[in-house]
Design a protein around this motif. Structure first.
Motif, short mmCIF file in Angstrom:
data_model
loop_
_atom_site.label_atom_id
_atom_site.label_comp_id
_atom_site.label_asym_id
_atom_site.label_seq_id
_atom_site.Cartn_x
_atom_site.Cartn_y
_atom_site.Cartn_z
N GLY A 24 0.82 -1.20 0.00
CA GLY A 24 0.00 0.00 0.00
C GLY A 24 0.86 1.25 0.00
O GLY A 24 2.08 1.19 0.19
N ASP A 25 0.25 2.39 -0.23
CA ASP A 25 0.98 3.67 -0.23
C ASP A 25 1.70 3.86 1.10
O ASP A 25 1.15 3.60 2.17
CB ASP A 25 0.02 4.82 -0.48
N GLY A 26 2.94 4.29 1.00
CA GLY A 26 3.74 4.55 2.19
C GLY A 26 4.42 3.33 2.77
O GLY A 26 5.21 3.44 3.71
N GLN A 27 4.13 2.15 2.25
CA GLN A 27 4.79 0.94 2.75
C GLN A 27 6.05 0.67 1.95
O GLN A 27 6.17 1.08 0.80
CB GLN A 27 3.84 -0.25 2.68
N TYR A 28 7.00 0.00 2.58
CA TYR A 28 8.26 -0.28 1.90
C TYR A 28 8.78 -1.66 2.26
O TYR A 28 8.35 -2.27 3.23
CB TYR A 28 9.33 0.77 2.25
N VAL A 29 9.71 -2.11 1.43
CA VAL A 29 10.46 -3.33 1.70
C VAL A 29 11.89 -3.05 1.26
O VAL A 29 12.12 -2.36 0.27
CB VAL A 29 9.88 -4.56 0.97
N GLY A 30 12.82 -3.54 2.03
CA GLY A 30 14.23 -3.40 1.67
C GLY A 30 14.96 -4.71 1.90
O GLY A 30 14.70 -5.42 2.87
N TYR A 31 15.81 -5.06 0.95
CA TYR A 31 16.65 -6.25 1.03
C TYR A 31 18.11 -5.80 0.90
O TYR A 31 18.39 -4.80 0.26
CB TYR A 31 16.35 -7.22 -0.12
N SER A 32 19.01 -6.57 1.46
CA SER A 32 20.43 -6.27 1.27
C SER A 32 20.81 -6.55 -0.18
O SER A 32 20.09 -7.25 -0.91
CB SER A 32 21.29 -7.14 2.20
N ARG A 33 21.94 -6.01 -0.60
CA ARG A 33 22.39 -6.23 -1.98
C ARG A 33 22.57 -7.72 -2.25
O ARG A 33 22.20 -8.21 -3.31
CB ARG A 33 23.70 -5.48 -2.22
N ARG A 34 23.13 -8.45 -1.31
CA ARG A 34 23.33 -9.89 -1.50
C ARG A 34 21.99 -10.62 -1.62
O ARG A 34 21.83 -11.54 -2.42
CB ARG A 34 24.16 -10.48 -0.37
#
Length: 179
Positions: free
Chosen positions: A129-139
């Motif tokens: 949804g708007d304003g939500q995020y996900v982040g993963y490391s480069r690996r």
């Protein structure tokens, strides 16, 4: 503000772009970001197991760059450029199989399963949804991409990368050969 590689920030963002993120509000999330681990502010997550790969890195390179068409050898400082190591298809393929997929599992903290943010909103499908995020490391990102290019998929969930890789491209008239 921090800069991170994210698959999606909202349902209208592009896949795989660098984006500025507001610093996470919780200390745990801030710590995860510094350590380069999976982070999200989605209401919940689900984790999925990988299927087996169906091709080698060499085979995937030949599908992606037939007879090396479109491949440009590169040299990266962190990859040994100062020592003259050129990133040929063979070098990259060996790195994918031996170091990336054959090395430490970047999802070890999740029991080898791939965690995905899972929105509670019912009208967004599997998009955040708007304003939500996900982040993963480069690996982790490299691992996900390598698995998909080598023909693996996530069990019980048709992930977005595999869906895109198996989409018919208008100028080609057919999907990539079983990518």
């Amino acid at each position: 503000m921090r800069s991170a590689f994210c698959f999606a920030i909202s349902s209208s963002s592009c896949l795989g772009v660098w984006a500025s993120l507001k610093t996470p509000s919780s200390k745990a999330a801030a710590s995860s970001l510094r350590q380069g681990k999976f982070i999200t502010n989605a209401e919940m997550t689900q984790s999925f197991e990988w299927t087996s790969t169906t091709r080698s890195a060499k085979e995937a390179m030949e599908i992606t760059f037939p007879k090396s068409a479109g491949w440009a050898n590169g040299c990266f400082w962190e990859g040994g450029c100062r020592d003259g190591k050129v990133m040929t298809q063979e070098v990259v393929g060996d790195w994918v199989e031996k170091d990336l997929l054959g090395g430490p599992d970047p999802f070890e903290d999740h029991g080898g399963l791939v965690p995905l943010p899972w929105p509670a909103q019912r009208d967004t499908g599997d998009q955040l949804g708007d304003g939500q995020y996900v982040g993963y490391s480069r690996r982790q990102v490299c691992f996900i991409v390598a698995k998909a290019l080598l023909g693996a998929d996530t069990m019980l969930y048709a992930n977005g990368l595999s869906r895109i890789l198996n989409t018919t491209v208008a100028h080609c008239g057919y999907p990539a050969p079983y990518v």
